[in-house]
Design an enzyme around this catalytic site. Structure first.
Site, PDB file in Angstrom:
ATOM      1  N   ARG A 170      -8.591   7.920   4.910  1.00 20.22           N
ATOM      2  CA  ARG A 170      -9.160   6.378   4.710  1.00 20.22           C
ATOM      3  C   ARG A 170      -9.798   6.287   5.661  1.00 20.22           C
ATOM      4  NH1 ARG A 170      -9.539   1.990   5.510  1.00 20.22           N
ATOM      5  NH2 ARG A 170      -6.664   1.877   6.343  1.00 20.22           N
ATOM      6  N   ARG A 171      -9.457   6.512   7.523  1.00 21.42           N
ATOM      7  CA  ARG A 171      -9.713   5.529   8.551  1.00 21.42           C
ATOM      8  C   ARG A 171     -10.824   6.618   9.084  1.00 21.42           C
ATOM      9  NH1 ARG A 171      -3.821   3.086  10.088  1.00 21.42           N
ATOM     10  NH2 ARG A 171      -4.910   0.660   9.175  1.00 21.42           N
ATOM     11  N   CYS A 218      -9.898  12.711  -8.425  1.00 24.94           N
ATOM     12  CA  CYS A 218      -9.801  13.195  -6.774  1.00 24.94           C
ATOM     13  C   CYS A 218      -9.097  12.366  -6.048  1.00 24.94           C
ATOM     14  CB  CYS A 218     -11.111  12.322  -6.542  1.00 24.94           C
ATOM     15  SG  CYS A 218     -10.777  10.530  -5.927  1.00 24.94           S
ATOM     16  N   ARG A 260       0.826   9.596  14.531  1.00 21.76           N
ATOM     17  CA  ARG A 260       1.570   9.310  13.929  1.00 21.76           C
ATOM     18  C   ARG A 260       2.227   8.368  15.232  1.00 21.76           C
ATOM     19  NH1 ARG A 260       5.338  12.389  10.186  1.00 21.76           N
ATOM     20  NH2 ARG A 260       5.704   9.868   9.346  1.00 21.76           N
ATOM     21  N   LYS A 269       0.595  -1.332   0.117  1.00 22.34           N
ATOM     22  CA  LYS A 269       0.092   0.156   0.405  1.00 22.34           C
ATOM     23  C   LYS A 269       0.576   1.178  -0.614  1.00 22.34           C
ATOM     24  CE  LYS A 269      -0.869   0.547   4.959  1.00 22.34           C
ATOM     25  NZ  LYS A 269      -2.352   0.823   6.128  1.00 22.34           N
ATOM     26  N   ASP A 270       2.035   1.323   0.131  1.00 23.64           N
ATOM     27  CA  ASP A 270       3.404   2.495   0.155  1.00 23.64           C
ATOM     28  C   ASP A 270       3.603   2.795  -1.195  1.00 23.64           C
ATOM     29  OD1 ASP A 270       3.084   2.825   3.109  1.00 23.64           O
ATOM     30  OD2 ASP A 270       4.999   1.162   3.030  1.00 23.64           O
ATOM     31  N   ARG A 326       1.878   4.167  18.840  1.00 23.72           N
ATOM     32  CA  ARG A 326       0.191   4.619  18.487  1.00 23.72           C
ATOM     33  C   ARG A 326      -0.913   3.507  19.294  1.00 23.72           C
ATOM     34  NH1 ARG A 326      -1.176   5.111  12.507  1.00 23.72           N
ATOM     35  NH2 ARG A 326       0.685   6.023  11.799  1.00 23.72           N
TER      36      ARG A 326
END
Length: 336
Positions: free
Chosen positions: A137-138, A247, A155, A89-90, A161
């Protein structure tokens, strides 16, 4: 499975970021290399721009896609490493000159999880509870659930986290299940989120193995590839790539391979949301996996349908009339 491509290479150097999660992922790929190619491996830790930004506490500008990748690719091109392992995903969705995506190993569960105080689920948290995430997104999908939660930006690595929950700075954080599973901390998750509540990022849970495009090693590394995973993430990333041209709103996508009446089929669903989660466009579609181009075609088709439904207007005014307010149990529109 050794051959001419490995002649003179008694050890393959595997490039990785320095974090615990990254080195764990790289060691997983290294084990596959040793098992399937019969050659020794050595991990080479590389510091990326994203790592330097995190260490300095500097916020990432916009999407984090690509900020953890450049230094590893540079190490490939200069011959410092033979292959590099990334969280897929990176990776940017556009190709990089001289670099080949050689394999996508079998994917971990791509869903998101909640780590909350007292083992609570999102639905059990009182209104006003602070939920931390660094992902737009989250954040958008948390807002869309309508639970009255306060979403706060955080972050850092997994320890940082989760530490915010343990220290009482947040009531919960949302993380990728795959990351916790890979470092042996899945038991700390209090809830696994259904994709109906929160679609993951395109490519979440999958790893990417890259090497130099002109290196004969690229053909041998195909032995690490999982075709079903590769097809799924190709559909998701093609959706993302097509949407990025129209977008800049938060995007979630998930594809799954299932056995149909006439062979394997790919089912893809995606969502584009306004940043505050009040507006969303959701679509899903399926297609038979008849050839390697089917996944990319499905992803591009679904993305175009999202754009046709107004996804490109979610980060601009005026509000488009054909976009509906999402709810926790909202129905997706399925293609015939």
């Amino acid at each position: 499975m050794t051959g001419p491509a490995l002649t003179g290479r008694r050890t393959l150097r595997v490039g990785t970021r320095r974090s615990l999660l990254a080195t764990t992922q790289a060691e997983h790929v290294a084990a596959l290399v040793r098992d399937r190619l019969g050659v020794d491996t050595e991990l080479v830790e590389i510091t990326t721009d994203g790592d330097r930004s995190q260490a300095a506490g500097t916020p990432l500008r916009g999407s984090s896609t690509g900020v953890f990748v450049g230094a590893l690719r540079d190490a490939l091109l200069t011959g410092e490493v033979d292959l590099a392992v990334h969280s897929l995903k990176d990776l940017p969705t556009y190709p990089e000159a001289g670099i080949a995506l050689a394999a996508v190993p079998e994917r971990e569960d791509p869903r998101d999880v909640v780590v909350a105080r007292d083992g609570l689920t999102l639905g059990e948290l009182p209104a006003g509870s602070k939920v931390g995430t660094g992902s737009p997104r989250r954040a958008a999908q948390l807002h869309a659930l309508g639970l009255g939660l306060e979403v706060v930006a955080i972050r850092g690595n997994v320890d940082t986290r989760i530490g915010k929950v343990r220290a009482g700075e947040c009531d919960a954080v949302v993380l990728a299940r795959a990351g916790l599973a890979r470092i042996g901390r899945l038991d700390e998750a209090s809830e696994v989120l259904d994709p109906l509540q929160m679609l993951p990022a395109p490519g979440q849970g999958a790893l990417a193995v890259e090497c130099r495009a002109d290196d004969p090693l690229v053909d041998l590394l195909a032995a690490l590839d999982d075709p079903a995973t590769h097809a799924a993430v190709l559909a998701e990333r093609t959706t993302l790539a097509t949407l990025e041209g129209g977008c800049s709103a938060p995007i979630g996508a998930l594809a799954e391979v299932a056995e149909g009446e006439d062979g394997p089929e790919l089912w893809l669903r995606a969502v584009v949301l306004s940043e505050d989660g009040t507006l969303a466009v959701r679509r899903s579609a399926s297609a038979p996996l008849t050839d390697p181009s089917a996944a990319a075609h499905l992803g591009a088709q679904l993305a175009q349908e999202l754009l046709d439904e107004g996804a490109g207007q979610l980060d601009s005014a005026p509000e488009p009339s054909n976009i509906t307010e999402p709810a926790a149990g909202s129905t997706e529109v399925h293609n015939a």
